[in-house]
Motif scaffolding. Structure first.
Motif, mmCIF file in Angstrom:
data_model
loop_
_atom_site.group_PDB
_atom_site.id
_atom_site.type_symbol
_atom_site.label_atom_id
_atom_site.label_comp_id
_atom_site.label_asym_id
_atom_site.label_seq_id
_atom_site.Cartn_x
_atom_site.Cartn_y
_atom_site.Cartn_z
ATOM 1 N N GLU A 122 -5.046 -1.558 67.288
ATOM 2 C CA GLU A 122 -4.373 -2.432 66.319
ATOM 3 C C GLU A 122 -2.871 -2.187 66.333
ATOM 4 O O GLU A 122 -2.065 -3.123 66.273
ATOM 5 C CB GLU A 122 -4.936 -2.196 64.923
ATOM 6 C CG GLU A 122 -6.268 -2.878 64.653
ATOM 7 C CD GLU A 122 -6.732 -2.671 63.223
ATOM 8 O OE1 GLU A 122 -6.937 -3.685 62.524
ATOM 9 O OE2 GLU A 122 -6.886 -1.505 62.807
ATOM 10 N N GLN A 123 -2.481 -0.918 66.429
ATOM 11 C CA GLN A 123 -1.063 -0.584 66.464
ATOM 12 C C GLN A 123 -0.387 -1.093 67.735
ATOM 13 O O GLN A 123 0.835 -1.286 67.762
ATOM 14 C CB GLN A 123 -0.886 0.926 66.341
ATOM 15 C CG GLN A 123 -1.292 1.485 64.982
ATOM 16 C CD GLN A 123 -1.234 2.994 64.934
ATOM 17 O OE1 GLN A 123 -0.612 3.646 65.771
ATOM 18 N NE2 GLN A 123 -1.884 3.573 63.929
ATOM 19 N N MET A 124 -1.191 -1.304 68.780
ATOM 20 C CA MET A 124 -0.646 -1.831 70.037
ATOM 21 C C MET A 124 -0.655 -3.360 70.070
ATOM 22 O O MET A 124 -0.317 -3.963 71.092
ATOM 23 C CB MET A 124 -1.439 -1.273 71.220
ATOM 24 C CG MET A 124 -1.327 0.231 71.382
ATOM 25 S SD MET A 124 -2.170 0.837 72.871
ATOM 26 C CE MET A 124 -1.041 0.255 74.156
ATOM 27 N N GLY A 125 -1.062 -3.987 68.980
ATOM 28 C CA GLY A 125 -1.022 -5.437 68.890
ATOM 29 C C GLY A 125 -2.320 -6.147 69.205
ATOM 30 O O GLY A 125 -2.353 -7.380 69.283
ATOM 31 N N THR A 126 -3.410 -5.399 69.395
ATOM 32 C CA THR A 126 -4.710 -6.019 69.684
ATOM 33 C C THR A 126 -5.249 -6.713 68.450
ATOM 34 O O THR A 126 -5.246 -6.150 67.349
ATOM 35 C CB THR A 126 -5.704 -4.952 70.163
ATOM 36 O OG1 THR A 126 -5.239 -4.388 71.384
ATOM 37 C CG2 THR A 126 -7.090 -5.553 70.380
ATOM 38 N N LEU A 127 -5.748 -7.928 68.642
ATOM 39 C CA LEU A 127 -6.386 -8.657 67.551
ATOM 40 C C LEU A 127 -7.805 -8.135 67.347
ATOM 41 O O LEU A 127 -8.539 -7.943 68.321
ATOM 42 C CB LEU A 127 -6.409 -10.145 67.864
ATOM 43 C CG LEU A 127 -7.013 -11.070 66.807
ATOM 44 C CD1 LEU A 127 -6.232 -12.372 66.725
ATOM 45 C CD2 LEU A 127 -8.484 -11.387 67.097
ATOM 46 N N ILE A 128 -8.198 -7.917 66.115
ATOM 47 C CA ILE A 128 -9.556 -7.487 65.780
ATOM 48 C C ILE A 128 -10.289 -8.685 65.209
ATOM 49 O O ILE A 128 -9.926 -9.210 64.152
ATOM 50 C CB ILE A 128 -9.563 -6.325 64.762
ATOM 51 C CG1 ILE A 128 -8.644 -5.190 65.237
ATOM 52 C CG2 ILE A 128 -10.983 -5.850 64.542
ATOM 53 C CD1 ILE A 128 -9.068 -4.554 66.539
ATOM 54 N N GLN A 129 -11.314 -9.161 65.941
ATOM 55 C CA GLN A 129 -12.081 -10.334 65.518
ATOM 56 C C GLN A 129 -13.473 -9.885 65.092
ATOM 57 O O GLN A 129 -14.308 -9.556 65.925
ATOM 58 C CB GLN A 129 -12.170 -11.362 66.641
ATOM 59 C CG GLN A 129 -12.919 -12.629 66.262
ATOM 60 C CD GLN A 129 -12.231 -13.402 65.157
ATOM 61 O OE1 GLN A 129 -11.053 -13.727 65.238
ATOM 62 N NE2 GLN A 129 -12.968 -13.685 64.093
ATOM 63 N N HIS A 130 -13.697 -9.857 63.787
ATOM 64 C CA HIS A 130 -14.986 -9.393 63.256
ATOM 65 C C HIS A 130 -15.906 -10.578 62.993
ATOM 66 O O HIS A 130 -15.531 -11.558 62.352
ATOM 67 C CB HIS A 130 -14.766 -8.615 61.952
ATOM 68 C CG HIS A 130 -16.042 -8.189 61.295
ATOM 69 N ND1 HIS A 130 -16.550 -8.793 60.165
ATOM 70 C CD2 HIS A 130 -16.930 -7.218 61.637
ATOM 71 C CE1 HIS A 130 -17.688 -8.208 59.827
ATOM 72 N NE2 HIS A 130 -17.940 -7.260 60.696
ATOM 73 N N TYR A 131 -17.118 -10.492 63.549
ATOM 74 C CA TYR A 131 -18.178 -11.457 63.269
ATOM 75 C C TYR A 131 -19.357 -10.690 62.674
ATOM 76 O O TYR A 131 -19.887 -9.769 63.308
ATOM 77 C CB TYR A 131 -18.639 -12.172 64.543
ATOM 78 C CG TYR A 131 -17.625 -13.102 65.168
ATOM 79 C CD1 TYR A 131 -17.343 -14.343 64.591
ATOM 80 C CD2 TYR A 131 -16.970 -12.753 66.342
ATOM 81 C CE1 TYR A 131 -16.418 -15.198 65.181
ATOM 82 C CE2 TYR A 131 -16.052 -13.603 66.933
ATOM 83 C CZ TYR A 131 -15.781 -14.832 66.346
ATOM 84 O OH TYR A 131 -14.871 -15.681 66.929
#
Length: 277
Positions: A122-131
């Motif tokens: 997350e700190q590196m800019g990755t999007l977290i997509q929770h389903y």
């Protein structure tokens, strides 16, 4: 009164033969390149495919096979880099993970990812997509997300993992392959690769990475199979999970395998990242 001339009957059109790059998608440089391939020109067929359709690399929650020989070059080249839930743990565990681009997204119900790994990306800019949906697998969720962000199903998809480990996970991966049979998708494990061939005629291009062992698996319904390029070729042979299966066959062709099938089948073969010795 003259008899009317008979109307011309429409001629059946020959069924097109689909071409599958298969293992060539995993090998940016052509098999005949010298010097280990590190300075060779990329295979133009692969470059054209990636340029036209885009490349998505998906990592499942299993040790990543063929890294750095196959995985890392594809990961760097991909327009879409997805870790599927705990696949982020596997990426983070690679010795050279700090030198690799971060995933563009981490996707799934997020029940397997280590919290510190999630925070790191997350700190590196990755999007977290929770389903939260439990009626679909995380692989299916990732493909749905890919289609959502690209607006197309034409991306070339390479999945690392999914053909080893727990049997229910392996069967789930094969089910997704059949479900996505209209998609250009290849699943890679340490020992093998798999693609789905829809009903019709196919040319599967092979390289020094393929075989020798291979198989055709009609897991959805009985298929009638004809092949060329195998040690034990099939000629209009009925094949089904309950009947005859062409497993432990052997690739004898140097360049391509011909497969004609009346139902979708999985083509699978041994895979080596260094080519045949």
């Amino acid at each position: 009164m003259e008899s009317p001339l008979p109307l011309p009957q429409p001629q059946p059109q020959p069924q097109p033969v689909a071409t599958h790059l298969a293992s060539h998608l995993l090998c940016p440089c052509p098999p005949h390149s010298s010097g280990g391939g590190s300075h060779a020109e990329p295979d133009p067929r692969v470059a054209a495919c990636f340029e036209a359709n885009g490349l998505a690399v998906l990592v499942l929650n299993q040790p990543i096979p063929h890294s750095p020989t196959i995985f890392e070059p594809l990961w760097r080249r991909a327009q879409h880099r997805f870790c599927i839930d705990g696949g982020a743990n596997q990426l983070h565990a690679l010795p050279d993970s700090s030198l690799l681009p971060p995933p563009t997204a981490i996707i799934g119900d997020l029940d397997s990812i280590i919290p510190s790994v999630q925070s790191h990306y997350e700190q590196m800019g990755t999007l977290i997509q929770h389903y939260s949906d439990q009626d679909t697998t995380d692989l299916m969720k990732a493909l749905y997300y890919l289609d959502t962000v690209t607006g197309t199903r034409k991306s070339t998809v390479v999945v690392f993992g999914g053909l080893s480990g727990r049997l229910d996970h392996v069967l789930s991966t094969l089910k997704v392959l059949f479900r996505e049979k209209d998609r250009d998708m290849i699943v890679v494990s340490e020992e093998s690769l798999a693609i789905c061939l829809p009903e019709g005629k196919h040319r599967v291009l092979v390289s020094g990475m393929d075989g020798p062992a291979c198989g055709l698996l009609p897991l959805e319904a009985e298929a009638v199979l004809t092949t060329r390029g195998l040690k034990w070729d099939l000629q209009e042979q009925p094949s089904s999970f309950a009947g005859l299966l062409s497993t432990s066959n052997v690739i004898t062709a140097k360049d391509e395998i011909y497969v004609e099938t009346t139902q979708p089948v999985v083509w699978t073969c041994q895979l080596t990242s260094s080519g045949k010795q």
